[in-house]
Design a protein around this motif. Structure first.
Motif, PDB file in Angstrom:
ATOM      1  N   SER A  22      46.422  44.830  47.424  1.00  0.00           N
ATOM      2  CA  SER A  22      46.027  44.936  46.029  1.00  0.00           C
ATOM      3  C   SER A  22      47.006  44.171  45.164  1.00  0.00           C
ATOM      4  CB  SER A  22      46.008  46.399  45.590  1.00  0.00           C
ATOM      5  OG  SER A  22      45.080  47.125  46.349  1.00  0.00           O
ATOM      6  N   TYR A  66      48.422  43.970  41.455  1.00  0.00           N
ATOM      7  CA  TYR A  66      48.526  44.717  40.210  1.00  0.00           C
ATOM      8  C   TYR A  66      49.008  43.826  39.080  1.00  0.00           C
ATOM      9  CZ  TYR A  66      47.640  49.065  42.570  1.00  0.00           C
ATOM     10  OH  TYR A  66      47.033  50.065  43.280  1.00  0.00           O
ATOM     11  N   THR A  67      48.351  43.951  37.944  1.00  0.00           N
ATOM     12  CA  THR A  67      48.771  43.248  36.739  1.00  0.00           C
ATOM     13  C   THR A  67      49.926  44.027  36.131  1.00  0.00           C
ATOM     14  OG1 THR A  67      46.544  42.417  36.362  1.00  0.00           O
ATOM     15  CG2 THR A  67      48.027  42.421  34.480  1.00  0.00           C
ATOM     16  N   ARG A  83      43.613  47.323  37.471  1.00  0.00           N
ATOM     17  CA  ARG A  83      42.689  46.794  36.466  1.00  0.00           C
ATOM     18  C   ARG A  83      42.896  45.292  36.331  1.00  0.00           C
ATOM     19  NH1 ARG A  83      43.882  50.043  31.199  1.00  0.00           N
ATOM     20  NH2 ARG A  83      45.935  50.226  32.157  1.00  0.00           N
ATOM     21  N   SER A  84      41.918  44.643  35.769  1.00  0.00           N
ATOM     22  CA  SER A  84      42.007  43.199  35.535  1.00  0.00           C
ATOM     23  C   SER A  84      42.967  42.920  34.379  1.00  0.00           C
ATOM     24  CB  SER A  84      40.626  42.635  35.185  1.00  0.00           C
ATOM     25  OG  SER A  84      40.251  43.063  33.890  1.00  0.00           O
ATOM     26  N   PRO A  85      43.493  41.709  34.310  1.00  0.00           N
ATOM     27  CA  PRO A  85      44.337  41.349  33.166  1.00  0.00           C
ATOM     28  C   PRO A  85      43.601  41.539  31.831  1.00  0.00           C
ATOM     29  CG  PRO A  85      44.592  39.732  34.901  1.00  0.00           C
ATOM     30  CD  PRO A  85      43.473  40.643  35.315  1.00  0.00           C
ATOM     31  N   ASP A  86      42.317  41.202  31.798  1.00  0.00           N
ATOM     32  CA  ASP A  86      41.554  41.364  30.556  1.00  0.00           C
ATOM     33  C   ASP A  86      41.475  42.826  30.140  1.00  0.00           C
ATOM     34  OD1 ASP A  86      41.130  38.649  30.276  1.00  0.00           O
ATOM     35  OD2 ASP A  86      39.165  38.692  31.280  1.00  0.00           O
ATOM     36  N   ASN A 101      51.675  39.341  37.875  1.00  0.00           N
ATOM     37  CA  ASN A 101      51.036  40.165  38.895  1.00  0.00           C
ATOM     38  C   ASN A 101      51.966  40.347  40.079  1.00  0.00           C
ATOM     39  OD1 ASN A 101      50.363  38.050  40.936  1.00  0.00           O
ATOM     40  ND2 ASN A 101      49.172  37.252  39.243  1.00  0.00           N
TER      41      ASN A 101
END
Length: 136
Positions: free
Chosen positions: A2, A4-5, A61-64, A84
């Motif tokens: 995974s 991670y941001t 979660r996504s960066p956005d 990340n």
């Protein structure tokens, strides 16, 4: 695996990293690279402790999604940036892999493994841990 941001913030000589998806998981360093390298180990330790306590490790979660989270608006307003960090966990079980390598490189791996008193497989794993960003 995974990815991670993370939020990276600070000034020259003092940088911090926080994992928005993992409460309490943080890292610091004198440079951004050092802070991110320390974040790799922090992430691994956080995941190990959470697992040992029977907790589910949240999906990243996504960066956005993190940019849109009002909780971090002030961080972004004061200069925080995103990065990340990859979670690679040692699972304690081996798998057989068939690799094709240059014969000269394989000979050097074998010679070095012999000097260290470890197997070829252990040597390749050791090299990966030393060079892969997730272990750096």
């Amino acid at each position: 695996m995974s990815r991670y941001t993370v939020l990276i913030d600070g000034n020259a000589g003092n940088y911090g990293v926080i994992f928005p998806d993992l409460p309490g998981c943080t890292a610091m360093g004198k440079t951004i690279d050092e802070a991110l390298n320390n974040a790799v180990e922090s992430l691994r330790q956080w995941a190990e402790i959470a697992s040992a306590r029977g907790k589910v490790i949240p999906e990243p979660r996504s960066p956005d999604a993190i940019r849109a989270d009002a909780q971090f608006a002030e961080d972004f307003a004061t200069g925080a940036t995103l990065g990340n960090v990859t979670l690679v966990r040692k699972l304690g079980r081996t798998v057989k892999a068939n690799l094709s390598l240059d014969s000269g490189i394989l000979a050097e791996i074998d010679a070095t493994a012999g000097r260290l008193g470890i197997s070829r497989s252990a040597m390749v794993e050791k090299l990966a841990e030393e060079r892969l960003p997730a272990f750096a």
